[in-house]
Motif scaffolding. Structure first.
Motif, short mmCIF file in Angstrom:
data_model
loop_
_atom_site.label_atom_id
_atom_site.label_comp_id
_atom_site.label_asym_id
_atom_site.label_seq_id
_atom_site.Cartn_x
_atom_site.Cartn_y
_atom_site.Cartn_z
N ARG A 1 22.52 -26.74 31.12
CA ARG A 1 23.25 -25.46 31.18
C ARG A 1 22.27 -24.30 31.20
N GLN A 2 22.53 -23.35 32.13
CA GLN A 2 21.66 -22.19 32.28
C GLN A 2 22.34 -20.86 31.94
N GLY A 3 23.64 -20.83 31.97
CA GLY A 3 24.30 -19.56 31.71
C GLY A 3 25.81 -19.70 31.61
N LYS A 4 26.41 -18.68 31.05
CA LYS A 4 27.87 -18.58 30.93
C LYS A 4 28.28 -17.22 31.46
N LEU A 5 29.19 -17.20 32.42
CA LEU A 5 29.57 -15.98 33.10
C LEU A 5 30.99 -15.57 32.71
N VAL A 6 31.12 -14.33 32.28
CA VAL A 6 32.43 -13.75 31.99
C VAL A 6 32.49 -12.37 32.63
N ALA A 7 33.68 -11.91 32.95
CA ALA A 7 33.84 -10.59 33.55
C ALA A 7 33.63 -9.50 32.49
N ARG A 8 33.02 -8.39 32.89
CA ARG A 8 32.80 -7.29 31.94
C ARG A 8 34.12 -6.74 31.41
N ASP A 9 35.13 -6.71 32.26
CA ASP A 9 36.43 -6.17 31.86
C ASP A 9 37.45 -7.29 31.65
N ASN B 1 41.45 -17.90 26.58
CA ASN B 1 42.25 -17.92 27.79
C ASN B 1 41.92 -16.78 28.75
N SER B 2 40.73 -16.16 28.57
CA SER B 2 40.28 -15.14 29.50
C SER B 2 39.53 -15.75 30.68
N GLY B 3 38.96 -16.92 30.48
CA GLY B 3 38.25 -17.61 31.54
C GLY B 3 36.75 -17.37 31.51
N ALA B 4 36.01 -18.39 31.92
CA ALA B 4 34.56 -18.29 32.01
C ALA B 4 34.07 -19.30 33.04
N ALA B 5 32.86 -19.07 33.53
CA ALA B 5 32.20 -20.00 34.45
C ALA B 5 30.85 -20.37 33.87
N TYR B 6 30.47 -21.63 34.02
CA TYR B 6 29.24 -22.14 33.44
C TYR B 6 28.28 -22.54 34.57
N SER C 1 23.82 -11.88 36.05
CA SER C 1 24.47 -10.61 35.74
C SER C 1 25.53 -10.31 36.80
N GLN C 2 26.56 -9.60 36.36
CA GLN C 2 27.62 -9.20 37.28
C GLN C 2 27.12 -8.07 38.16
N GLN C 3 27.25 -8.21 39.48
CA GLN C 3 26.76 -7.23 40.43
C GLN C 3 27.85 -6.32 40.97
N GLN C 4 29.07 -6.86 41.11
CA GLN C 4 30.10 -6.10 41.82
C GLN C 4 31.46 -6.71 41.55
N LYS C 5 32.48 -5.89 41.63
CA LYS C 5 33.86 -6.35 41.55
C LYS C 5 34.54 -6.02 42.88
N LEU C 6 35.10 -7.02 43.53
CA LEU C 6 35.74 -6.85 44.83
C LEU C 6 37.25 -6.83 44.66
N ALA D 1 37.86 -10.25 42.60
CA ALA D 1 36.78 -11.23 42.61
C ALA D 1 35.51 -10.57 42.11
N TYR D 2 34.71 -11.33 41.36
CA TYR D 2 33.49 -10.82 40.75
C TYR D 2 32.28 -11.52 41.36
N VAL D 3 31.28 -10.73 41.71
CA VAL D 3 30.05 -11.27 42.27
C VAL D 3 28.97 -11.25 41.20
N PHE D 4 28.38 -12.41 40.92
CA PHE D 4 27.27 -12.54 39.97
C PHE D 4 26.03 -13.00 40.72
N LYS D 5 24.89 -12.54 40.26
CA LYS D 5 23.62 -12.93 40.87
C LYS D 5 22.66 -13.40 39.79
N GLY D 6 21.94 -14.49 40.08
CA GLY D 6 20.99 -15.03 39.14
C GLY D 6 19.55 -14.75 39.54
N SER D 7 18.70 -14.57 38.54
CA SER D 7 17.28 -14.35 38.77
C SER D 7 16.51 -14.85 37.56
N SER D 8 15.60 -15.80 37.78
CA SER D 8 14.77 -16.35 36.70
C SER D 8 15.61 -16.87 35.54
N GLY D 9 16.73 -17.49 35.86
CA GLY D 9 17.58 -18.08 34.83
C GLY D 9 18.54 -17.12 34.18
#
Length: 459
Positions: free
Chosen positions: A215-223, A197-202, A269-274, A258-266
């Motif tokens: 599927r290429q990745g699963k994104l979760v917040a660092r904190d 119940n923390s949440g994720a994006a695919y 990674s999390q870049q910033q927290k707004l 809000a969390y900003v993620f950036k992809g590169s070559s598949g």
């Protein structure tokens, strides 16, 4: 059957037209067009944003119809028997592209259904589409709210289901597909109930010109933390996705982020927290001039992104006690960092109405639609930037019966329709240069159109 009439049980469509270079700097006014209605659809028709599919004015998808169970225990020949209705979304087309003065004529072509969705799965609660005649439909309540995605390919009247997507690591209550965003050959899908119940994006991708997604990745917040509502709302542009967590407590209880993620070559990674830089003023015990009767002040109930900007909605922002909603505009840089550019305010004119929040949509031409949604009345505000800051261009309201022609009013009255619903900005979508907003059984059509001034181009 589809009827195009001015009626309360309808879908309202707004159409924003994009033009050649000599018209991009113009501020054209939006005007009301018409209302669509699908007679057979249930109460949920109109509460998911509609989408344009393919190139030009060819195909519109709208919905959804969640279906009904009917009365399966009764014999078909029983007078009390009610046939089940399969959930689905509706396909409309227009052959002419556009008619005089920007008014469009749509005809219903098909009802798109999945192979296994049943009533209650919320098939069609969220839909995305692209120029390659791909439609992806979510069913987030399927299998004990685990959630599935259905991929359709086709054209105009002929569509087929080609794929069903479901992460193996999501169980019941994951809500996979409750919100998703697609850009070109990449898609990000939210699952706010995943990871305990923390949440994720695919992240899913397909080959250029292909039809199958992997599927290429699963994104979760660092904190990450439980119940932060991470991935309940998200937006994607190119290799950048922004994912909100409206219940995040960084600046106080449910202050949002809000969390900003950036992809590169598949690899992603999390870049910033707004966060909202002025949230501490309200959250750290000061609470001066805070009218709590208008509800919790939260960042991240809505989000949108284009090449240069991220827009994040803040609901119940009661600064000066006259502005109930606001939008943060973050601007990107060459170093992949986002900084606050401007804060936009727009008003709830009612002094008593509690609102549901700030809903935002932004297109590639830097048009921003911000809607204020309440149980009685809703509005939409058009902001635009020409490179030197954002400014309010127009405020849109729902159409009253007395604004329609006498003949149209007579037609509606004879059909038993006395009013047009006031909350038709509750559910919006900005797709292919079109803004679609609707409420239960309704969707309104407006167009930014100036006859003869520009050559019409669809991107």
């Amino acid at each position: 059957m589809l009827r195009i009439i001015f009626i309360s049980k309808a879908i309202f469509i707004f159409t924003l037209l994009t033009f050649k270079q000599n018209c991009q700097s113009q501020n054209l006014q939006w005007s009301f067009q018409s209302i669509l209605q699908v007679d057979e659809a249930g109460d949920n028709y109109g509460i998911s944003p509609a989408e344009i599919v393919g190139r030009g004015f060819q195909t519109l998808i709208s919905g959804f119809d969640d279906g009904t169970v009917g009365t399966p225990t009764l014999p078909i020949n029983s007078s009390a028997y009610v046939a089940p209705r399969k959930p689905g979304i509706y396909i409309h087309t227009t052959d002419a592209g556009f008619a005089g003065r920007g008014h469009f004529v749509w005809s219903q072509q098909a009802k798109l259904v999945s192979r296994d969705a049943v009533a209650g799965d919320k098939f069609g609660k969220w839909m995305v589409s692209d120029l390659n005649y791909t439609i992806i439909v979510s069913s987030p309540y399927a299998e004990n709210k685990r959630g599935f995605l259905y991929v359709f390919n086709g054209t105009l009247r002929h569509w087929s289901q080609v794929q069903k997507l479901m992460p193996a690591d999501i169980g019941g209550g994951g809500y996979f597909g409750e919100y998703m965003s697609l850009h070109k050959n990449r898609m990000v899908v939210g699952a706010r109930g995943a990871v305990g119940n923390s949440g994720a994006a695919y992240v899913y991708e397909r080959d250029q010109g292909g039809i199958f997604w992997s599927r290429q990745g699963k994104l979760v917040a660092r904190d990450f933390g439980a119940n932060n509502n991470f991935a309940a709302k998200l937006a994607l542009y190119g290799d950048t996705t922004v994912i909100t967590a409206s219940n995040d407590d960084t600046k106080g209880v449910q202050s949002g982020s809000a969390y900003v993620f950036k992809g590169s070559s598949g690899q992603w990674s999390q870049q910033q927290k707004l966060i909202a830089v002025d949230m501490e003023y309200y959250r750290q015990g000061i609470r001066q001039n805070l009218d709590v009767s208008f509800g919790q002040r939260t960042l991240g109930r809505s989000v949108s992104i284009n090449k240069d900007n991220i827009a994040i909605g803040i609901n119940n922002d009661d600064q000066n006690k006259t502005n109930r909603e606001s939008v943060y505009i973050f601007q990107g840089s060459s170093t992949n960092r986002w900084s606050l550019q401007q804060k936009l305010f727009y008003k709830n004119d009612s002094t008593t109405q509690t609102t549901y929040g700030a809903d935002v949509a932004m297109d590639r031409n830097n048009t921003l639609i911000a809607s204020i949604v309440g149980p009685v009345e809703s509005k939409a505000y058009i902001f635009k930037t020409f490179g030197n800051g954002w400014s309010l261009q127009q405020a849109l309201s729902t159409v009253d019966m007395n604004q329609l022609s006498t003949s149209t009013q007579s037609q509606l009255t004879s059909s038993g329709v006395k009013t047009i619903p006031k909350n038709s900005f509750s559910h919006r979508g900005l797709s292919g240069g079109n803004l679609f907003t609707g409420s239960q059984k309704s969707l309104q059509i407006r167009s930014e159109y100036q006859n003869g001034s520009c050559l019409l181009i669809w991107l």
